[in-house]
Structures are given as C-alpha cells and as structure tokens.
Design a protein around this motif. Sequence first.
Motif, PDB file in Angstrom:
ATOM      1  N   PRO A 108      10.041  10.219  13.044  1.00 50.91           N
ATOM      2  CA  PRO A 108       9.624   8.920  12.523  1.00 50.91           C
ATOM      3  C   PRO A 108       8.380   9.060  11.645  1.00 50.91           C
ATOM      4  CG  PRO A 108       9.009   9.114  14.816  1.00 50.91           C
ATOM      5  CD  PRO A 108       9.806  10.339  14.460  1.00 50.91           C
ATOM      6  N   PRO A 109       8.204   8.121  10.708  1.00 53.07           N
ATOM      7  CA  PRO A 109       7.105   8.271   9.752  1.00 53.07           C
ATOM      8  C   PRO A 109       5.734   8.163  10.421  1.00 53.07           C
ATOM      9  CG  PRO A 109       8.210   6.162   9.448  1.00 53.07           C
ATOM     10  CD  PRO A 109       8.992   6.923  10.467  1.00 53.07           C
ATOM     11  N   HIS A 110       4.821   8.977   9.923  1.00 52.85           N
ATOM     12  CA  HIS A 110       3.426   8.882  10.353  1.00 52.85           C
ATOM     13  C   HIS A 110       2.553   8.997   9.105  1.00 52.85           C
ATOM     14  CE1 HIS A 110       4.320  13.198  10.422  1.00 52.85           C
ATOM     15  NE2 HIS A 110       3.064  13.351  10.064  1.00 52.85           N
ATOM     16  N   ILE A 111       1.370   8.484   9.203  1.00 52.29           N
ATOM     17  CA  ILE A 111       0.457   8.429   8.059  1.00 52.29           C
ATOM     18  C   ILE A 111      -0.238   9.774   7.898  1.00 52.29           C
ATOM     19  CG2 ILE A 111      -1.618   7.312   7.157  1.00 52.29           C
ATOM     20  CD1 ILE A 111      -0.710   4.801   8.692  1.00 52.29           C
ATOM     21  N   ILE A 112      -0.209  10.283   6.668  1.00 51.29           N
ATOM     22  CA  ILE A 112      -0.933  11.524   6.400  1.00 51.29           C
ATOM     23  C   ILE A 112      -2.144  11.291   5.505  1.00 51.29           C
ATOM     24  CG2 ILE A 112       1.041  13.021   6.768  1.00 51.29           C
ATOM     25  CD1 ILE A 112       1.300  13.238   3.703  1.00 51.29           C
ATOM     26  N   MET A 113      -2.188  10.114   4.821  1.00 54.83           N
ATOM     27  CA  MET A 113      -3.325   9.837   3.950  1.00 54.83           C
ATOM     28  C   MET A 113      -3.458   8.333   3.751  1.00 54.83           C
ATOM     29  SD  MET A 113      -4.617   9.142   0.597  1.00 54.83           S
ATOM     30  CE  MET A 113      -3.176   9.041  -0.400  1.00 54.83           C
ATOM     31  N   ILE A 114      -4.715   7.864   3.780  1.00 54.11           N
ATOM     32  CA  ILE A 114      -5.046   6.478   3.470  1.00 54.11           C
ATOM     33  C   ILE A 114      -6.160   6.502   2.439  1.00 54.11           C
ATOM     34  CG2 ILE A 114      -5.894   4.280   4.354  1.00 54.11           C
ATOM     35  CD1 ILE A 114      -4.952   5.167   7.139  1.00 54.11           C
ATOM     36  N   ARG A 168      -6.897  -2.959  -2.777  1.00 53.60           N
ATOM     37  CA  ARG A 168      -6.737  -4.372  -2.450  1.00 53.60           C
ATOM     38  C   ARG A 168      -5.854  -4.497  -1.207  1.00 53.60           C
ATOM     39  NH1 ARG A 168      -4.749  -9.260  -6.358  1.00 53.60           N
ATOM     40  NH2 ARG A 168      -5.059 -10.845  -4.769  1.00 53.60           N
ATOM     41  N   GLY A 169      -6.285  -5.257  -0.244  1.00 54.33           N
ATOM     42  CA  GLY A 169      -5.528  -5.426   0.988  1.00 54.33           C
ATOM     43  C   GLY A 169      -5.839  -4.373   2.031  1.00 54.33           C
ATOM     44  N   ALA A 196       0.826  -1.209   0.000  1.00 59.17           N
ATOM     45  CA  ALA A 196       0.000   0.000   0.000  1.00 59.17           C
ATOM     46  C   ALA A 196       0.860   1.258   0.000  1.00 59.17           C
ATOM     47  CB  ALA A 196      -0.935  -0.006   1.209  1.00 59.17           C
ATOM     48  N   VAL A 197       1.969   1.231   0.733  1.00 59.30           N
ATOM     49  CA  VAL A 197       2.884   2.383   0.742  1.00 59.30           C
ATOM     50  C   VAL A 197       3.554   2.527  -0.623  1.00 59.30           C
ATOM     51  CG1 VAL A 197       5.009   3.305   1.752  1.00 59.30           C
ATOM     52  CG2 VAL A 197       3.248   2.345   3.232  1.00 59.30           C
ATOM     53  N   GLU A 198       4.012   1.417  -1.197  1.00 62.35           N
ATOM     54  CA  GLU A 198       4.669   1.466  -2.512  1.00 62.35           C
ATOM     55  C   GLU A 198       3.737   1.994  -3.600  1.00 62.35           C
ATOM     56  OE1 GLU A 198       5.992  -2.489  -3.295  1.00 62.35           O
ATOM     57  OE2 GLU A 198       7.535  -2.418  -1.737  1.00 62.35           O
ATOM     58  N   GLN A 199       2.464   1.619  -3.522  1.00 65.28           N
ATOM     59  CA  GLN A 199       1.495   2.029  -4.546  1.00 65.28           C
ATOM     60  C   GLN A 199       0.776   3.333  -4.191  1.00 65.28           C
ATOM     61  OE1 GLN A 199      -1.035  -1.415  -4.995  1.00 65.28           O
ATOM     62  NE2 GLN A 199       0.579  -2.602  -5.984  1.00 65.28           N
ATOM     63  N   HIS A 200       1.242   3.999  -3.139  1.00 64.50           N
ATOM     64  CA  HIS A 200       0.730   5.300  -2.702  1.00 64.50           C
ATOM     65  C   HIS A 200      -0.741   5.270  -2.276  1.00 64.50           C
ATOM     66  CE1 HIS A 200       4.503   6.952  -3.965  1.00 64.50           C
ATOM     67  NE2 HIS A 200       4.348   6.420  -5.159  1.00 64.50           N
ATOM     68  N   HIS A 201      -1.206   4.114  -1.787  1.00 62.41           N
ATOM     69  CA  HIS A 201      -2.525   4.051  -1.174  1.00 62.41           C
ATOM     70  C   HIS A 201      -2.438   4.557   0.270  1.00 62.41           C
ATOM     71  CE1 HIS A 201      -4.196   1.935  -4.555  1.00 62.41           C
ATOM     72  NE2 HIS A 201      -3.290   0.979  -4.452  1.00 62.41           N
ATOM     73  N   VAL A 202      -1.246   4.429   0.848  1.00 60.57           N
ATOM     74  CA  VAL A 202      -0.946   4.966   2.171  1.00 60.57           C
ATOM     75  C   VAL A 202       0.269   5.866   1.999  1.00 60.57           C
ATOM     76  CG1 VAL A 202      -0.166   4.431   4.507  1.00 60.57           C
ATOM     77  CG2 VAL A 202      -1.849   2.962   3.403  1.00 60.57           C
ATOM     78  N   VAL A 203       0.155   7.109   2.464  1.00 58.78           N
ATOM     79  CA  VAL A 203       1.248   8.068   2.315  1.00 58.78           C
ATOM     80  C   VAL A 203       1.832   8.355   3.695  1.00 58.78           C
ATOM     81  CG1 VAL A 203       1.899  10.366   1.518  1.00 58.78           C
ATOM     82  CG2 VAL A 203       0.136   9.082   0.292  1.00 58.78           C
ATOM     83  N   LEU A 204       3.145   8.165   3.808  1.00 58.75           N
ATOM     84  CA  LEU A 204       3.871   8.419   5.052  1.00 58.75           C
ATOM     85  C   LEU A 204       4.674   9.700   4.917  1.00 58.75           C
ATOM     86  CD1 LEU A 204       5.247   4.829   5.703  1.00 58.75           C
ATOM     87  CD2 LEU A 204       3.281   5.888   6.774  1.00 58.75           C
TER      88      LEU A 204
END
Length: 115
Positions: free
Chosen positions: A84-90, A95-96, A72-80
């Motif tokens: 330390p990294p934190h999620i800014i967008m989901i 899929r998954g 999901a991170v690689e495909q930019h469905h989740v943006v860090l």
Amino acid sequence: MKAAPRLKLKAQLTIALVAGCITQACALLLYIVSSLTVGEISPTAFGVFGGTTVLLAHRWIVVDMRKAFSRAVEQHHVVLEGQPPHIIMIAPTFRGHWLTMLYIQLHPELIDDGT
C-alpha cells in the motif's frame, strides 16, 4: 498509547475544535442579528442550529482535507510510493499544507515508519 492511534486522535480533536470554533462564530453572529431584529431566539432552535452547524463544519473540513491531499499528490508536493502507498516526501510549503498534514495525521498508515 501507540503513536498511530495518538496521531489519529490528535487529528480528530483538531477537526472537532475547528468545527466548534466555526459553530461558535456562527452562533454569535446569529445571536447578534436575531436580537437586533426578532428579539429572543428559542433555546431549542439555537441548539438545533449549533448541532447542524458543527456537523456541516466537520464535513466541510474533512472534504477539504481530502481535496487538499489529492491536489498535493497530483502536483507532486506529496510523493507516494509502494503498495500500500506510503509517503516518501512532503514539500515544506505549498497551498493547502495545513489541511494536507491534517489528512496525513488522520491516516497514519501513509507514514513510512521503516518497519
């Protein structure tokens, strides 16, 4: 109880529940097949089978969660962002999604609470 430990506990219980359901389904199939072919199964063997299956199912779910989150991170469905990294967008759907959300619940430090 604070929100982060509660969220982590909920994720751990979900993983245990799913692993238990997988084990129950496998045990039922083993019981049906063995009673048709062999007869009775030793309770010890049945217990070892159940214990091993629940551990393998738990590991399988944890590995799949990690892979789903990475994908999901690689495909930019989740943006860090940040260190330390934190999620800014989901993204709302991909899929998954369920496994990724379970991974995030298990790692609440990824959620930016604004503090």
